[in-house]
Scaffold this motif. Structure first.
Motif, PDB file in Angstrom:
ATOM      1  N   SER A   9     -13.197  -6.442   4.226  1.00 39.16           N
ATOM      2  CA  SER A   9     -12.814  -5.609   3.084  1.00 39.16           C
ATOM      3  C   SER A   9     -13.417  -4.220   3.174  1.00 39.16           C
ATOM      4  O   SER A   9     -12.743  -3.209   2.934  1.00 39.16           O
ATOM      5  N   MET A  46       0.829  -1.204   0.000  1.00 39.17           N
ATOM      6  CA  MET A  46       0.000   0.000   0.000  1.00 39.17           C
ATOM      7  C   MET A  46       0.866   1.258   0.000  1.00 39.17           C
ATOM      8  O   MET A  46       0.603   2.210  -0.751  1.00 39.17           O
ATOM      9  N   TYR A 100     -10.229   5.396   4.864  1.00 35.84           N
ATOM     10  CA  TYR A 100     -10.589   6.519   3.998  1.00 35.84           C
ATOM     11  C   TYR A 100     -11.067   7.703   4.841  1.00 35.84           C
ATOM     12  O   TYR A 100     -10.722   8.860   4.562  1.00 35.84           O
ATOM     13  N   TYR A 114      -5.776  -3.846  -7.627  1.00 38.85           N
ATOM     14  CA  TYR A 114      -7.137  -3.392  -7.366  1.00 38.85           C
ATOM     15  C   TYR A 114      -8.099  -3.848  -8.453  1.00 38.85           C
ATOM     16  O   TYR A 114      -9.275  -4.109  -8.189  1.00 38.85           O
ATOM     17  N   ILE A 163      -6.135   1.791  -0.761  1.00 39.28           N
ATOM     18  CA  ILE A 163      -6.660   1.445   0.561  1.00 39.28           C
ATOM     19  C   ILE A 163      -7.578   0.235   0.454  1.00 39.28           C
ATOM     20  O   ILE A 163      -7.534  -0.693   1.272  1.00 39.28           O
ATOM     21  N   ARG A 164      -8.418   0.221  -0.570  1.00 38.20           N
ATOM     22  CA  ARG A 164      -9.343  -0.905  -0.743  1.00 38.20           C
ATOM     23  C   ARG A 164      -8.594  -2.197  -1.072  1.00 38.20           C
ATOM     24  O   ARG A 164      -8.948  -3.266  -0.569  1.00 38.20           O
ATOM     25  N   THR A 175     -12.755  -1.895   7.049  1.00 41.85           N
ATOM     26  CA  THR A 175     -11.393  -1.396   7.253  1.00 41.85           C
ATOM     27  C   THR A 175     -11.045  -0.322   6.233  1.00 41.85           C
ATOM     28  O   THR A 175     -10.487   0.733   6.573  1.00 41.85           O
ATOM     29  N   SER A 176     -11.370  -0.559   4.968  1.00 41.09           N
ATOM     30  CA  SER A 176     -11.055   0.431   3.936  1.00 41.09           C
ATOM     31  C   SER A 176     -11.846   1.719   4.158  1.00 41.09           C
ATOM     32  O   SER A 176     -11.314   2.823   3.980  1.00 41.09           O
ATOM     33  N   SER A 177     -13.110   1.615   4.557  1.00 40.03           N
ATOM     34  CA  SER A 177     -13.925   2.809   4.791  1.00 40.03           C
ATOM     35  C   SER A 177     -13.385   3.616   5.965  1.00 40.03           C
ATOM     36  O   SER A 177     -13.371   4.858   5.936  1.00 40.03           O
ATOM     37  N   TYR A 187      -5.572  -2.923  -0.159  1.00 37.59           N
ATOM     38  CA  TYR A 187      -4.917  -3.299   1.097  1.00 37.59           C
ATOM     39  C   TYR A 187      -5.867  -4.084   1.995  1.00 37.59           C
ATOM     40  O   TYR A 187      -5.544  -5.192   2.452  1.00 37.59           O
ATOM     41  N   SER A 188      -7.049  -3.547   2.241  1.00 42.43           N
ATOM     42  CA  SER A 188      -7.978  -4.215   3.152  1.00 42.43           C
ATOM     43  C   SER A 188      -8.511  -5.512   2.558  1.00 42.43           C
ATOM     44  O   SER A 188      -8.687  -6.504   3.269  1.00 42.43           O
ATOM     45  N   ASN A 189      -8.765  -5.534   1.237  1.00 49.50           N
ATOM     46  CA  ASN A 189      -9.270  -6.751   0.623  1.00 49.50           C
ATOM     47  C   ASN A 189      -8.202  -7.845   0.596  1.00 49.50           C
ATOM     48  O   ASN A 189      -8.487  -9.015   0.874  1.00 49.50           O
TER      49      ASN A 189
END
Length: 531
Positions: free
Chosen positions: A298, A155, A306, A190, A170-171, A301-303, A173-175
């Motif tokens: 997924s 990331m 952000y 991504y 970020i998405r 964490t990403s939200s 990374y979390s996924n």
């Protein structure tokens, strides 16, 4: 004297009973908690907002108190808007407050009755919850740290090279963290079609379940007799479930086969295969257990990350203070690790404040349901009622957090508890935030999420400065911190930002660490784990 035929008497009786039932439907019994005025039959359905529902639920709490009721056709929703009420009912009385109401659209049609998130309390749910707890508890979560370290390094590398795509990074990374922890394989880019399908599918799932049609069908079961061409929401739900199940089943069966072949990397599915042998649940159920974890890990964490990026952009003084702490504790010669956590109290405060200030489950996700009549503060909470954890109203309570829309990590300067320990604190007023839920439905992945968020936030601030982007006239673009996406899981509406490395030396270290991590950990062709 002639008498009416029995058939006529029966019809009249049915009509009288039906009219009596309809005359009471939509009314609020006097022993229920107070709430906004109702209309016959529909109750408060017409008042349910289609956007920014959290603001209306907060307004009702201010008007009707910390425990109020909404009458939604034939169903009742009890809204808890204080830390004390959540602690007493959802935590202390969790034995009767851990079920779900029947959700025809969300659970039966969209999920085939398999989604853990919406499953009613019972032996199947308890068995699955126990299995998930055994595989995601605090001890097991520590074994996933190497995965978190690797994905974090990618990331940082991605942010360095294409900073404008920071939401994508970020998405990913979390996924990738979630797919590795759950299935043993990682999402290296991504644009992975399975990642795209996951985010798109969950967005559609949230949209379907927040439509007026879904609420009406859930509240008035006779409407389910209508054909699909009159209920396009139902047809859409069936198609969504078909596509979703294919995705989740493919993930699960591949992991199961890899386990049988001895090639599955350490992950949640290793334990779940053993649990399946012991408990005997189907592959369909197993795929929805893992799919639910994939969704939760997924999206939330990403939200949250952000939201953190938005906070750093809008509160530059907080960013500078956080970076000063990192520089004092870590310095510029290495990146932060989990061993630094206890010395980075302000960064921990940033994490907790992000969860409070920008709660991803803004209205507590799916409401709980009470399994028997209960009373609280002199009010009846009827069996079968939904019980909603009004996260936004509690997190924004000025008694708990003065100036609640100001981002201030110093609220937690003396709070050294982890997220889970804070959640189970017997003193509700001392709980940090309510974003992860409560009672037996509390998020099982809190320990993993806490590490992912700490590593993400500390390393982003170690490596980069986050500033407003500028428009064509050179003026800074300052996003509105109160504009959120809609759905079960929300985040700030998309915004631009200027992300630059704090120094050439730190940029070089990001490059070097990612190159070394790839050589040590990843297959050069597949970009999957070597061990």
């Amino acid at each position: 004297m002639s008498t009416l035929p029995l058939s006529v008497i029966a019809v009249v009786t049915v009509l009288v009973v039906a009219l009596a039932w309809l005359s009471q439907t939509g009314k609020r019994p006097k022993e229920y908690p107070p709430g906004p005025p109702t209309l016959p039959i529909i109750g408060n359905i017409h008042q349910m907002p289609t956007r920014d529902a959290h603001l209306q639920f907060q307004k009702w709490a201010e008007e009707y108190g910390p425990v109020y009721s909404l009458i939604l056709g034939t169903k009742t929703l009890i809204v808890l808007s204080s830390d004390e009420a959540v602690k007493e009912l959802l935590d202390r009385r969790s034995g009767m407050y851990s079920s779900r109401q029947e959700m025809y659209i969300g659970q039966e049609l969209c999920s085939g009755g398999l989604r853990l998130l919406m499953m009613q309390y019972g032996p199947v749910w308890r068995m699955i919850r126990k299995s998930v707890h055994n595989l995601l508890n605090v001890g097991m979560s520590k074994t996933y740290v190497p995965y978190q370290m690797l994905e974090n390094k990618q990331m940082l590398y991605d942010l360095l090279h294409t900073p404008d795509d920071f939401l994508k990074h970020i998405r990913r990374y979390s996924n990738a963290l979630t797919t590795t922890i759950v299935f043993g394989w990682r999402t290296s880019v991504y644009e992975d079609p399975k990642l795209m399908q996951l985010f798109d599918g969950f967005n559609q799932f949230a949209e379907i379940n927040q439509t007026g049609t879904a609420a009406l069908i859930d509240s008035f079961p006779p409407l389910r007799w209508l054909p699909d061409y009159l209920l396009p929401t139902r047809a859409h739900a069936k198609q969504l479930h078909k596509r979703e199940k294919e995705l989740y089943l493919d993930h699960w069966l591949n992991a199961k086969k890899a386990h049988q072949d001895g090639t599955l990397k350490p992950c949640f599915c290793v334990g779940l295969v053993d649990e399946q042998k012991k408990e005997g649940f189907s592959d369909d159920q197993a795929c929805y257990i893992t799919g639910t974890l994939l969704e939760a890990g997924s999206d939330t964490t990403s939200s949250t990350l952000y939201g953190f990026m938005l906070a750093m952009l809008l509160y530059p003084d907080v960013q500078k203070k956080a970076q000063a702490e990192i520089d004092r504790v870590v310095g510029g010669d290495r990146i932060p690790t989990m061993e630094d956590e206890e010395d980075l109290q302000y960064i921990r405060g940033c994490m907790k404040e992000t969860l409070r200030w920008m709660p991803t489950t803004i209205l507590g996700g799916v409401p709980h349901a009470v399994t028997q009549d209960d009373t609280y503060k002199g009010f009846l909470i009827p069996k079968g009622a939904g019980v909603l954890n009004n996260v936004w109203a509690i997190n924004m309570d000025p008694k708990r957090a003065p100036e609640p829309r100001r981002f201030d990590p110093d609220r937690y300067k003396n709070d050294h508890l982890g997220l889970y320990d804070s959640a189970v604190n017997p003193d509700a007023s001392k709980r940090d935030q309510f974003t992860f839920g409560a009672g037996r439905r509390i998020c099982q992945g809190m320990h993993v999420a806490e590490r992912s968020l700490f590593l993400g936030m500390s390393r982003i601030l170690w490596a980069f400065n986050i500033e407003p982007a500028t428009d064509n006239a050179g003026q800074p673009i300052l996003p509105d911190q109160d504009r959120f996406t809609q759905g079960f899981v929300c985040m700030p509406e998309e915004f631009p930002a200027k992300i630059t490395p704090r120094s050439k030396e730190r940029a070089n270290m990001i490059e070097q660490q990612w190159q070394e991590a790839q050589k040590e950990c990843l297959n050069p062709q597949t970009k999957q784990w070597l061990r």
